[in-house]
Scaffold this motif. Structure first.
Motif, PDB file in Angstrom:
ATOM      1  N   ALA A   1       0.722  -0.997   0.044  1.00 32.74           N
ATOM      2  CA  ALA A   1       0.244  -0.075   0.347  1.00 32.74           C
ATOM      3  C   ALA A   1       0.665   1.177   0.159  1.00 32.74           C
ATOM      4  CB  ALA A   1      -0.938   0.077   1.146  1.00 32.74           C
TER       5      ALA A   1
ATOM      6  N   THR B   1       1.583   4.044  -3.563  1.00 31.00           N
ATOM      7  CA  THR B   1       0.771   5.206  -3.200  1.00 31.00           C
ATOM      8  C   THR B   1       1.927   6.480  -3.323  1.00 31.00           C
ATOM      9  OG1 THR B   1      -0.900   4.573  -1.265  1.00 31.00           O
ATOM     10  CG2 THR B   1       0.261   7.421  -1.547  1.00 31.00           C
TER      11      THR B   1
ATOM     12  N   VAL C   1      -5.225   4.381  -3.019  1.00 30.09           N
ATOM     13  CA  VAL C   1      -5.059   3.105  -3.060  1.00 30.09           C
ATOM     14  C   VAL C   1      -5.481   3.665  -1.301  1.00 30.09           C
ATOM     15  CG1 VAL C   1      -3.309   1.346  -1.596  1.00 30.09           C
ATOM     16  CG2 VAL C   1      -2.581   2.357  -3.351  1.00 30.09           C
ATOM     17  N   THR C   2      -6.668   2.098  -0.862  1.00 24.87           N
ATOM     18  CA  THR C   2      -7.320   2.753  -0.132  1.00 24.87           C
ATOM     19  C   THR C   2      -6.745   0.997   0.206  1.00 24.87           C
ATOM     20  OG1 THR C   2      -8.969   3.977  -0.596  1.00 24.87           O
ATOM     21  CG2 THR C   2      -9.805   2.946   1.434  1.00 24.87           C
TER      22      THR C   2
ATOM     23  N   GLY D   1      -5.181   8.190   5.500  1.00 25.20           N
ATOM     24  CA  GLY D   1      -4.415   8.661   4.562  1.00 25.20           C
ATOM     25  C   GLY D   1      -4.422   9.634   4.414  1.00 25.20           C
TER      26      GLY D   1
ATOM     27  N   PRO E   1      -1.420   5.254   3.457  1.00 24.72           N
ATOM     28  CA  PRO E   1      -2.719   5.563   2.047  1.00 24.72           C
ATOM     29  C   PRO E   1      -3.751   5.222   3.573  1.00 24.72           C
ATOM     30  CG  PRO E   1      -1.738   3.472   2.651  1.00 24.72           C
ATOM     31  CD  PRO E   1      -0.332   3.839   2.479  1.00 24.72           C
TER      32      PRO E   1
END
Length: 411
Positions: free
Chosen positions: A25, A29, A35-36, A51, A56
């Motif tokens: 992640a 990013t 990105v989640t 975030g 993220p």
């Protein structure tokens, strides 16, 4: 690209999958992607961080109030998970869903992605046939329940697993292999960190495209580790042995403890990690040079690696590409491992496969390294020279994402 990473492992806890997802992640990013991370939310655990431009976003998922396998929060229920993830994916205009487990958070992500026409990439991190056998209570019964529940989300019609391999001889193992194959079939692309596990999946019948992509160590961790150094040990200096991981039967920490009874006098053995087997390991460790440190922050794990002479991996027939072994390589720490398959994780010359996977095999290698410290130095030098092999390269994974994107999502 807008990417959803979905996992059943609670991100603030320590573990190989958690480390891999967190690293991925952050690397995605840093590479400019949106990105989640979606993972179980534990009301009793530390809070997720929101975030930012560098970190993220993390979205907590609903969990069971009573069921906590191996001490982890369990994402539940399938209906709630699917509905929440569908809303989140739509609101965030997700392009690709990347699942990292075979339980209900990932299944919810898979179903929500199917609802929305979003492609799914699935990383097969490990052998759930071995994990469930060792961790779940009464696995002959509980794996039936898990398999049935899994089948309500992902059809397994037509999937057969023969009992013609050592790892599929039991009914429980074949049941979990059907789960892995069903989830692979339902995905658009399967990613595996190691060649040995990818070969097993294809051999068992996976026809979805499969790519071998190393997890790798992200730049932030490499910076925290600092320059790799060659290990040396004076003849009168204690040999410092390190073991890091989940204290769970499939990791076989008790085999290390048994081996430690035969280690050369003065050897120091530090065990970092916690889990369901901690009490049993603590009892077995009485009278041995083994010191249990419990759950340890990541930065402290890296510091312990820098001090140690050798890392021991006692698991056999379970691990895929242990993150702890990659981190050991990045620090220049030689690795002793019981599973011949894990030789592909360690650069040539930097590790030692035990002659047998039992305590006697570990003890024999440790004795040799104690008596011949130049072996440790040569192995460490090989790792320092090959450190670049474990650096994370997200480009390969981004290429996988691009390969599954629907034409309407490439504009």
């Amino acid at each position: 690209m807008r990417i959803a990473l979905v996992t059943d492992y609670y991100l603030p806890t320590l573990g190989g999958v958690q480390t891999a997802v967190r690293s991925l992640a952050e690397a995605l990013t840093a590479a400019g992607h949106d990105v989640t991370v979606f993972c179980p939310d534990d009301p009793a655990g530390p809070a997720h961080t929101a975030g930012s431009t560098a970190v993220p976003a993390v979205v907590g998922l609903p969990v069971s109030p009573v069921f906590r396998p191996d001490g982890y929060p369990f994402a539940w229920s399938p209906r709630r998970l699917r509905a929440l993830l569908r809303r989140e994916f739509a609101a965030r205009r997700i392009d690709v869903v990347h699942t990292h487990s075979e339980m209900f958070a990932a299944l919810g992500g898979l179903r929500a992605a199917q609802d929305l026409g979003v492609p799914v990439v699935h990383t097969m991190h490990g052998r759930i046939d071995v994990y469930t056998r060792n961790v779940l209570p009464v696995p002959a019964v509980t794996t039936v329940l898990l398999a049935v529940l899994h089948a309500t989300q992902v059809p397994r019609r037509g999937i057969r697993v023969a009992a013609d391999a050592p790892y599929t001889r039991t009914r429980t193992a074949r049941r979990m292999w059907r789960v892995m194959l069903a989830q692979s079939r339902a995905s658009d692309h399967v990613v595996v960190p190691s060649r040995h596990f990818a070969d097993k999946l294809v051999d068992r019948g996976v026809r979805t495209p499969v790519s071998v992509v190393s997890n790798g160590i992200e730049p932030a961790v490499l910076d925290a580790i600092g320059p790799a150094t060659v290990r040396t040990r004076a003849a009168d200096e204690p040999l410092r042995v390190l073991w890091v991981g989940r204290l769970s039967p499939e990791k076989r920490p008790e085999v290390l403890v048994e081996a430690a009874r035969s280690f050369p006098p003065g050897t120091v053995v530090d065990v970092l990690g916690d889990g369901v087997a901690r009490a049993a390991v603590a009892r077995a460790a009485v009278g041995t040079p083994v010191r249990l440190h419990g759950s340890t922050p990541h930065e402290a794990v890296l510091a312990a690696m820098r001090r140690a002479h050798v890392l021991v991996s006692s698991s056999s027939g379970f691990d895929n590409q242990p993150m702890v072994m990659l981190e050991a390589v990045a620090t220049g720490l030689p690795v002793v491992h019981c599973d011949p398959d894990l030789a592909e994780v360690v650069p040539e010359g930097g590790g030692f496969t035990t002659p047998t996977p039992d305590a006697a095999g570990i003890a024999a290698v440790v004795q040799r390294l104690h008596d011949e410290p130049e072996r440790l130095e040569r192995a460490s030098a090989a790792l320092v020279a090959a450190r670049g092999r474990v650096e994370q390269r997200v480009g390969e994974l981004v290429a996988v994402y691009e390969s599954v994107l629907r034409p309407s999502r490439t504009t």
